[in-house]
Design a protein around this motif. Structure first.
Motif, PDB file in Angstrom:
ATOM      1  N   SER A 566       0.922  -1.068   0.067  1.00  0.00           N
ATOM      2  CA  SER A 566      -0.112   0.021  -0.140  1.00  0.00           C
ATOM      3  C   SER A 566       0.810   1.293   0.059  1.00  0.00           C
ATOM      4  N   CYS A 567       0.238   2.279  -0.625  1.00  0.00           N
ATOM      5  CA  CYS A 567       0.952   3.493  -0.472  1.00  0.00           C
ATOM      6  C   CYS A 567       0.951   4.388   0.663  1.00  0.00           C
ATOM      7  N   THR A 568       1.816   3.972   1.661  1.00  0.00           N
ATOM      8  CA  THR A 568       1.718   4.401   2.966  1.00  0.00           C
ATOM      9  C   THR A 568       2.910   5.461   3.229  1.00  0.00           C
ATOM     10  N   ALA A 569       2.887   6.497   3.838  1.00  0.00           N
ATOM     11  CA  ALA A 569       3.686   7.561   4.218  1.00  0.00           C
ATOM     12  C   ALA A 569       5.129   6.980   4.626  1.00  0.00           C
ATOM     13  N   ASP A 570       5.047   5.909   5.030  1.00  0.00           N
ATOM     14  CA  ASP A 570       6.322   5.193   5.594  1.00  0.00           C
ATOM     15  C   ASP A 570       6.841   4.098   4.793  1.00  0.00           C
ATOM     16  N   LEU A 571       6.278   3.857   3.530  1.00  0.00           N
ATOM     17  CA  LEU A 571       6.762   3.093   2.556  1.00  0.00           C
ATOM     18  C   LEU A 571       8.293   3.592   2.089  1.00  0.00           C
ATOM     19  N   PRO A 572       9.199   2.569   2.516  1.00  0.00           N
ATOM     20  CA  PRO A 572      10.445   2.892   2.006  1.00  0.00           C
ATOM     21  C   PRO A 572      10.710   3.043   0.450  1.00  0.00           C
ATOM     22  N   ILE A 573      11.523   4.336  -0.002  1.00  0.00           N
ATOM     23  CA  ILE A 573      11.637   4.483  -1.208  1.00  0.00           C
ATOM     24  C   ILE A 573      12.848   3.522  -1.821  1.00  0.00           C
ATOM     25  N   ASP A 574      12.469   2.917  -2.967  1.00  0.00           N
ATOM     26  CA  ASP A 574      13.453   1.942  -3.560  1.00  0.00           C
ATOM     27  C   ASP A 574      14.497   2.941  -4.445  1.00  0.00           C
ATOM     28  N   GLY A 575      15.395   2.143  -4.721  1.00  0.00           N
ATOM     29  CA  GLY A 575      16.521   2.600  -5.375  1.00  0.00           C
ATOM     30  C   GLY A 575      17.860   3.396  -4.853  1.00  0.00           C
ATOM     31  N   TYR A 576      17.903   3.012  -3.636  1.00  0.00           N
ATOM     32  CA  TYR A 576      18.921   3.754  -2.840  1.00  0.00           C
ATOM     33  C   TYR A 576      18.933   5.274  -3.032  1.00  0.00           C
ATOM     34  N   PRO A 577      17.983   6.049  -2.151  1.00  0.00           N
ATOM     35  CA  PRO A 577      17.558   7.265  -2.328  1.00  0.00           C
ATOM     36  C   PRO A 577      18.716   8.190  -1.624  1.00  0.00           C
ATOM     37  N   GLU A 578      19.383   7.679  -1.045  1.00  0.00           N
ATOM     38  CA  GLU A 578      20.506   8.485  -0.339  1.00  0.00           C
ATOM     39  C   GLU A 578      21.926   8.399  -1.143  1.00  0.00           C
ATOM     40  N   ALA A 579      21.900   7.622  -2.273  1.00  0.00           N
ATOM     41  CA  ALA A 579      23.111   7.119  -2.932  1.00  0.00           C
ATOM     42  C   ALA A 579      23.328   7.931  -4.120  1.00  0.00           C
ATOM     43  N   PRO A 580      24.571   8.394  -4.606  1.00  0.00           N
ATOM     44  CA  PRO A 580      24.608   9.149  -6.024  1.00  0.00           C
ATOM     45  C   PRO A 580      24.627   8.158  -7.118  1.00  0.00           C
ATOM     46  N   ASP A 581      24.661   6.858  -6.998  1.00  0.00           N
ATOM     47  CA  ASP A 581      24.456   6.033  -8.018  1.00  0.00           C
ATOM     48  C   ASP A 581      23.724   4.755  -8.097  1.00  0.00           C
ATOM     49  N   GLY A 582      22.461   4.810  -7.440  1.00  0.00           N
ATOM     50  CA  GLY A 582      21.601   3.877  -7.814  1.00  0.00           C
ATOM     51  C   GLY A 582      20.609   4.448  -8.508  1.00  0.00           C
ATOM     52  N   SER A 583      19.226   3.310  -8.508  1.00  0.00           N
ATOM     53  CA  SER A 583      18.452   3.801  -9.551  1.00  0.00           C
ATOM     54  C   SER A 583      17.664   4.809  -9.246  1.00  0.00           C
ATOM     55  N   ALA A 584      17.630   5.423  -7.989  1.00  0.00           N
ATOM     56  CA  ALA A 584      17.031   6.586  -7.852  1.00  0.00           C
ATOM     57  C   ALA A 584      17.737   7.634  -8.380  1.00  0.00           C
ATOM     58  N   ALA A 585      19.147   7.628  -8.341  1.00  0.00           N
ATOM     59  CA  ALA A 585      19.671   8.668  -8.900  1.00  0.00           C
ATOM     60  C   ALA A 585      19.690   8.471 -10.534  1.00  0.00           C
ATOM     61  N   PHE A 586      19.522   7.328 -11.142  1.00  0.00           N
ATOM     62  CA  PHE A 586      19.466   7.278 -12.509  1.00  0.00           C
ATOM     63  C   PHE A 586      18.058   7.978 -12.703  1.00  0.00           C
ATOM     64  N   ALA A 587      17.021   7.733 -12.211  1.00  0.00           N
ATOM     65  CA  ALA A 587      15.618   8.456 -12.217  1.00  0.00           C
ATOM     66  C   ALA A 587      15.780   9.982 -12.125  1.00  0.00           C
ATOM     67  N   ARG A 588      16.659  10.517 -11.091  1.00  0.00           N
ATOM     68  CA  ARG A 588      17.034  11.998 -11.147  1.00  0.00           C
ATOM     69  C   ARG A 588      17.489  12.431 -12.617  1.00  0.00           C
TER      70      ARG A 588
END
Length: 632
Positions: A566-588
């Motif tokens: 479920s889309c809850t406020a505490d659902l962890p963000i995927d893709g290593y959101p604190e890292a410069p080289d994970g898929s969260a950064a690719f998306a940026r």
């Protein structure tokens, strides 16, 4: 003091066919010499190699050079008929047992004199700098027999009436069709008027590889000058992605990276100029690494900081690009192997017609190149320096990608790059676009690369625009070998590359990117329709239902791939959101590039994703590979 450098231009800023360039320096106006010009589609200059003669520059002094269009005037070369160059190149060749088997020499003086008289082989030609490419084989000193594979290309730049000579000595083992290609072990020396001015200890020069060394000779000393670009304008020219110039690259990271480079150079000293430095020589190695991205980590660091340490690292890896065995020069043309002459050739996948010569025994290298993990190593070094070595590297890599594809699947001479993995398509298209952008208008391969770009763009347009009804309604790109899957992180790579193609003004790029962005941007904006933004970065997702039918809405896509979530406020963000080289950064980077291209809602998606990944910005100060922001 002469300076030569590369300079990109915004479309429309300089109409080089009717205008010249002048520079204002310290209150004086001086003419600029412009060569190797590549044009935008509107006919204005996209890139040029510029040369200027600066006067009365004191040690440590900084000069601001303001460049303006001016009256078009002829810049007449002023070089002596027989310069005081007089280089001799000597290579001692060794067998596997360490015995000297031959002494090879190359004496280019007479050829330079001939080229000066005939004005042939010039790439720079003007009052400030005139540069000739002198290409010649090595010959056995005892017999005069040419060596079948080892050759030299000397990019010889004469300035100050020939009193300063800059020679970029390029050693090549790149011939495509000559029998028995292989590794060559030799030591190397350059002599001038009989005195040794440079030596390279014994090492093994890999097959289909090249290396270089810049030497200055003449009555006047090497000019000690460093050009720093107006980076906001550099970015605004759209020659590169719009990296975040508000970042301050970590001084500690820059110092540590330079120290690591020195360590690697010492550790790999036995490899000589074939050293890999920071590069992973087995390209298919899984996982992230610093060379993989729109540009490598060190190149992004340089573009943001223009720090000397980042420059050293970037140029060292631009040099290392030559060591990878992807360099195939066609003996009949002197140019990169091309599909016009050899539509059925392949250097990697499939059966080649005609067959390539077999390698000699003991011709293994440290390298295993592939297309899906290739970095961009020489493009920005060429933009910065204007050096021929890096220009050639760009064309070699783009040419290798085309020739590496299975001939049948690439459409033979059509040169399609579309049967590769999605990430491979992204990096193949990036390399091809780099060659299209910076190859001079006068270059014999300019039309070749432009035609292959057109062929590929027509393919993408036909599949994803004209036949979009046969694709995922959500805009997901099917994994080529498993069409029930998509790889969001690889889709982001493709989106980043097509964002640059839009910046390039490439026809059809925008409608194709619009299709990709339905999925790439949409997965960040459809939480209201049942797709949680926390899961937007992804590895592999199913895009078809149990019956093999494409999933048509975001809620069903989410349920298929994340059942019970479920889309809850505490659902962890995927893709290593604190890292410069994970898929969260690719998306940026993907969202920033899409916003720059004008994709609807991409800017709002970028801002939303930045708000969800606030700690990434601090990480970007150490590794800005993916720190691409929307153009304003």
């Amino acid at each position: 003091m002469p300076v030569t450098f590369g300079q990109p231009f915004k479309a429309g800023d300089w109409l080089h066919t009717t205008q010249g360039l002048v520079a204002q320096v310290g209150g004086a106006t001086i003419p600029l010499q412009a060569d190797e010009i590549s044009s935008h589609r509107d006919g204005s200059a996209r890139f040029a190699v510029l040369s200027a003669q600066l006067s009365n520059v004191q040690p440590g002094e900084a000069r601001i050079i303001n460049i303006f269009p001016g009256a078009k005037v002829n810049s007449t070369p002023s070089v002596p008929a027989s310069p005081d160059w007089n280089l001799e190149l000597e290579a001692q060749v060794y067998d596997a047992n360490g015995n000297v088997t031959a002494t090879l020499v190359a004496q280019p003086q007479s050829q330079l004199v001939t080229q000066i008289a005939s004005t042939t082989g010039r790439r720079l030609a003007g009052a400030v700098a005139t540069e000739y490419t002198v290409a010649l084989p090595f010959k056995n000193k005892a017999t005069g027999t040419p060596h079948p594979h080892l050759s030299a290309r000397l990019h010889t730049r004469l300035t100050d009436g020939g009193q300063r000579i800059r020679t970029d000595v390029v050693m090549e083992n790149t011939r495509t069709w000559t029998a028995s290609p292989g590794n060559i072990t030799y030591s190397f020396a350059v002599k001038r008027n009989g005195s040794t001015i440079y030596t390279q200890p014994k090492f093994t020069h890999y097959h289909h590889a090249r290396w270089h060394k810049v030497l200055w000779t003449g009555a006047l000393a090497e000019p000690q000058a460093r050009v720093r670009h107006n980076m906001p304008y550099f970015m605004a020219s759209k020659a590169v992605w719009n990296y975040d110039l508000n970042l301050k690259i970590s001084d500690t990271e820059l110092s540590n990276s330079l120290a690591y480079l020195k360590t690697k150079q010492q550790e790999q000293a036995a490899l000589g100029p074939m050293a890999n430095l920071f590069l992973t020589p087995y390209f298919p190695t899984t996982g992230g690494r610093s060379e993989i991205g729109p540009f490598p980590k060190w190149t992004a660091s340089y573009l943001i900081s223009q720090d000397d340490r980042a420059l050293q690292i970037m140029l060292a890896h631009g040099d290392a690009a030559g060591a990878v065995p992807v360099h195939y020069r066609d003996e009949s043309t002197g140019q990169v192997l091309d599909l016009d002459r050899y539509p059925k050739v392949t250097v990697l996948v499939g059966t080649s017609e005609p067959s390539l010569p077999n390698l000699t025994p003991n011709s293994t290298t440290i390298w295993t190149p592939d297309t899906a993990h290739q970095p961009s190593l020489a493009f920005v070094p060429y933009l910065i320096t204007g050096d021929a070595f890096y220009q050639d590297e760009v064309t070699f890599w783009a040419g290798w990608n085309l020739a590496a594809m299975d001939p049948q699947y690439r459409g033979y001479g059509t040169g399609l790059l579309t049967q590769d993995q999605i990430r491979g398509q992204a990096w193949n298209m990036r390399a091809l676009s780099e060659a299209v952008r910076i190859t001079p208008d006068s270059h014999v391969l300019k039309g070749y690369f432009k035609t292959r770009m057109t062929n590929n763009m027509n393919w993408y347009k036909q599949r994803f625009v004209e036949n979009a009804s046969s694709e995922s309604p959500l805009g997901a790109v099917q994994k080529p070998d498993e069409n029930h899957l998509t790889a969001p992180w690889q889709d982001d790579f493709l989106g980043v590359t097509f964002g640059q193609l839009v910046d390039d003004g490439e026809p059809h790029a925008l409608p194709v990117l619009n299709f990709f962005s339905k999925f790439n941007v949409g997965r960040f904006l459809n939480e209201g329709n049942g797709f949680c933004i926390a899961k937007a970065p992804g590895y592999y997702w199913n895009i078809r239902d149990a019956n093999g039918v494409f999933i048509k809405n975001w809620d069903s896509l989410f349920t298929k791939n994340f059942p019970g979530t479920s889309c809850t406020a505490d659902l962890p963000i995927d893709g290593y959101p604190e890292a410069p080289d994970g898929s969260a950064a690719f998306a940026r980077a993907m969202l920033g590039s899409a916003a720059s291209a004008g994709i609807p809602n991409a800017a709002s998606a970028y801002n939303l994703w930045v708000s969800k990944t606030p700690r990434m910005d601090a990480a970007f100060t150490a590794d800005p590979t993916w720190a691409i922001t929307p153009r304003i």
